[in-house]
Design an enzyme around this catalytic site. Sequence first.
Site, PDB file in Angstrom:
ATOM      1  N   ARG A   2       0.948  -1.131   0.002  1.00  0.00           N
ATOM      2  CA  ARG A   2       0.180  -0.484   0.061  1.00  0.00           C
ATOM      3  C   ARG A   2       0.690   0.982   0.065  1.00  0.00           C
ATOM      4  NH1 ARG A   2      -2.508   3.577   1.951  1.00  0.00           N
ATOM      5  NH2 ARG A   2      -1.798   3.761   4.356  1.00  0.00           N
ATOM      6  N   ASP A  53      -9.629   6.189  -1.141  1.00  0.00           N
ATOM      7  CA  ASP A  53      -9.523   6.013   0.493  1.00  0.00           C
ATOM      8  C   ASP A  53     -10.084   5.765   1.197  1.00  0.00           C
ATOM      9  OD1 ASP A  53      -6.257   7.391   2.356  1.00  0.00           O
ATOM     10  OD2 ASP A  53      -8.533   8.176   3.565  1.00  0.00           O
ATOM     11  N   TYR A 129     -12.222   8.409  12.626  1.00  0.00           N
ATOM     12  CA  TYR A 129     -11.627   9.764  12.083  1.00  0.00           C
ATOM     13  C   TYR A 129     -12.240  10.747  12.271  1.00  0.00           C
ATOM     14  CZ  TYR A 129      -7.264   8.172  10.021  1.00  0.00           C
ATOM     15  OH  TYR A 129      -6.352   7.474  10.287  1.00  0.00           O
TER      16      TYR A 129
HETATM   17  O1  CP3 Z   1      -1.717   2.516  -1.546  1.00  0.00           O
HETATM   18  C1  CP3 Z   1      -2.676   3.262  -1.929  1.00  0.00           C
HETATM   19  O2  CP3 Z   1      -1.886   4.176  -2.445  1.00  0.00           O
HETATM   20  C2  CP3 Z   1      -3.804   2.460  -2.249  1.00  0.00           C
HETATM   21  C3  CP3 Z   1      -4.972   3.815  -2.104  1.00  0.00           C
HETATM   22  C4  CP3 Z   1      -4.721   4.067  -0.760  1.00  0.00           C
HETATM   23  C5  CP3 Z   1      -4.952   5.214  -0.106  1.00  0.00           C
HETATM   24  N1  CP3 Z   1      -5.338   5.480   1.321  1.00  0.00           N
HETATM   25  C6  CP3 Z   1      -4.273   6.620  -0.361  1.00  0.00           C
HETATM   26  C7  CP3 Z   1      -3.706   7.318   0.600  1.00  0.00           C
HETATM   27  C8  CP3 Z   1      -5.777   3.135   0.822  1.00  0.00           C
HETATM   28  C9  CP3 Z   1      -5.929   1.627   0.121  1.00  0.00           C
HETATM   29  C10 CP3 Z   1      -5.743   3.755   1.401  1.00  0.00           C
HETATM   30  C11 CP3 Z   1      -6.805   3.099   2.990  1.00  0.00           C
HETATM   31  C12 CP3 Z   1      -6.413   4.396   3.896  1.00  0.00           C
HETATM   32  N2  CP3 Z   1      -6.349   5.429   4.392  1.00  0.00           N
HETATM   33  C13 CP3 Z   1      -6.061   3.969   5.018  1.00  0.00           C
HETATM   34  C14 CP3 Z   1      -6.089   2.359   6.133  1.00  0.00           C
HETATM   35  C15 CP3 Z   1      -4.326   1.649   5.286  1.00  0.00           C
HETATM   36  C16 CP3 Z   1      -3.956   2.057   6.450  1.00  0.00           C
HETATM   37  O3  CP3 Z   1      -2.444   2.622   6.284  1.00  0.00           O
HETATM   38  O4  CP3 Z   1      -4.182   1.171   7.200  1.00  0.00           O
HETATM   39  C17 CP3 Z   1      -6.204   4.559   6.941  1.00  0.00           C
HETATM   40  C18 CP3 Z   1      -5.725   4.490   7.970  1.00  0.00           C
HETATM   41  C19 CP3 Z   1      -6.049   5.889   5.722  1.00  0.00           C
HETATM   42  C20 CP3 Z   1      -6.228   7.389   6.197  1.00  0.00           C
HETATM   43  C21 CP3 Z   1      -5.186   8.069   5.449  1.00  0.00           C
HETATM   44  N3  CP3 Z   1      -5.422   8.728   4.450  1.00  0.00           N
HETATM   45  C22 CP3 Z   1      -3.841   8.302   6.795  1.00  0.00           C
HETATM   46  C23 CP3 Z   1      -3.542   7.830   7.559  1.00  0.00           C
HETATM   47  C24 CP3 Z   1      -3.160   9.041   5.446  1.00  0.00           C
HETATM   48  C25 CP3 Z   1      -2.507  10.054   5.641  1.00  0.00           C
HETATM   49  C26 CP3 Z   1      -1.304  10.838   6.051  1.00  0.00           C
HETATM   50  C27 CP3 Z   1       0.270  11.448   5.381  1.00  0.00           C
HETATM   51  O5  CP3 Z   1       0.403  11.901   4.140  1.00  0.00           O
HETATM   52  O6  CP3 Z   1       1.058  10.467   6.133  1.00  0.00           O
HETATM   53  C28 CP3 Z   1      -4.527   9.412   4.380  1.00  0.00           C
HETATM   54  C29 CP3 Z   1      -3.382  10.032   2.807  1.00  0.00           C
HETATM   55  C30 CP3 Z   1      -3.136   9.147   1.840  1.00  0.00           C
HETATM   56  N4  CP3 Z   1      -4.119   8.317   1.338  1.00  0.00           N
HETATM   57  C31 CP3 Z   1      -1.930   9.226   1.222  1.00  0.00           C
HETATM   58  C32 CP3 Z   1      -2.291   8.108  -0.075  1.00  0.00           C
HETATM   59  C33 CP3 Z   1      -1.419   7.584  -1.583  1.00  0.00           C
HETATM   60  C34 CP3 Z   1      -1.127   9.837   0.929  1.00  0.00           C
HETATM   61  C35 CP3 Z   1      -1.646  11.355   0.443  1.00  0.00           C
HETATM   62  C36 CP3 Z   1      -1.173  11.935  -0.569  1.00  0.00           C
HETATM   63  O7  CP3 Z   1      -0.857  11.388  -1.636  1.00  0.00           O
HETATM   64  O8  CP3 Z   1      -1.714  12.959  -1.516  1.00  0.00           O
END
Ligand code: CP3
Length: 323
Positions: A2, A53, A129
């Site tokens: 992921r 997401d 959240y």
């Molecule tokens: O692998 C992938 O990129 C597939 C898509 C995906 C995202 N989020 C894209 C994303 C998936 C499967 C998720 C699930 C998700 N989102 C979870 C469950 C999986 C896990 O990691 O436990 C959770 C808890 C979230 C909530 C969330 N969204 C968090 C904690 C964050 C990270 C914040 C950060 O920047 O550190 C996000 C943002 C996010 N979702 C990013 C991506 C690629 C990074 C930010 C960006 O690229 O703009």
Amino acid sequence: MRQAGRSLPEYRRLRAQSTGTILDAVRDPGLATEITLQPVRRHGVDAAILYSDIVVPVAAIGFGVEIKAGVGPVVEQPFRSVTDLDRLRPLDPDADCPYVQDTVRSLVGELGDVPLIGFAGAPFTVASYLVEGGPSRDLGRTKALMLGDPGLWGRLVDRLADIAIAALRAQVAAGASAVQLFDSWAGTLSPDMYERHVMPASAKVLAAVADLGVPRIHFGVTTGELLALLAKAGASVVGVDWRVPIDEARQRLGPDVAVQGNLDPAVCLAPWPAVAEAATDVLVRNGGRPGHIFNLGHGVLPETDPEVLGRLVELVHAWEAPA
Ligand code: CP3
């Protein structure tokens, strides 16, 4: 793997070009398709995970959620009382988030034989959240609601279960080959609290997609003490993080579920020989037993060298269990 995208220069380039947040990128099927394909193209992994997401459905029904870079989901008006239930209407995927299904359809065409994993957030993790208003270390408000007003908590997670069901069914109808239910923060709960206040809603989701005939992956971190319950909730695959060795995880899970895991993502920052040793250890501990999806125990860290991920995919593909 992921968030493999986050370590890729081609992902950073695309995101820098597009204005807006990740939620805006998800609303653009052309862009979301391209981002989903990037790690598959570069690394030759065996499956793709949809670029979306876990908060996309609640954002799509207008709950007021954004994703702040480097922070995660933030909620303008957190869930506080029974009147907030009115803000959680049912999800109609075709009307509320057609772009997700459009992305899935376009991906299925592009991916050929490579399966696409669709996903949803599990009711508890999404609720955390909504209740906390943003990322939280201890989930104090969430647990206080769960224990202080179990009736309202039950209604909240039941609505989120229905939203997850609608989202997953729409993704599979559009062509996704497997679904993953992300209960990332379930490991903050004791087994008793999990079983009483969280498992029923997740079990409802998993049961409601069972007829679709696709594998159902159930994942969380720090779930060592919950593994048997994650399986019991109705999963066909349980995702395991690196804190429990995979042979021990298999013992806790029993013979009827497959396992997904479980290299520590931080290991991928170490020199290659250490990565190879740790990855081989995961493979040896599984010992060639069928039903193992090799992956990282949690998301790829953004500072990971993509070269290391490529070598890791090669190592796993080349590995053969000792006879
Ligand atoms: O692998 C992938 O990129 C597939 C898509 C995906 C995202 N989020 C894209 C994303 C998936 C499967 C998720 C699930 C998700 N989102 C979870 C469950 C999986 C896990 O990691 O436990 C959770 C808890 C979230 C909530 C969330 N969204 C968090 C904690 C964050 C990270 C914040 C950060 O920047 O550190 C996000 C943002 C996010 N979702 C990013 C991506 C690629 C990074 C930010 C960006 O690229 O703009």
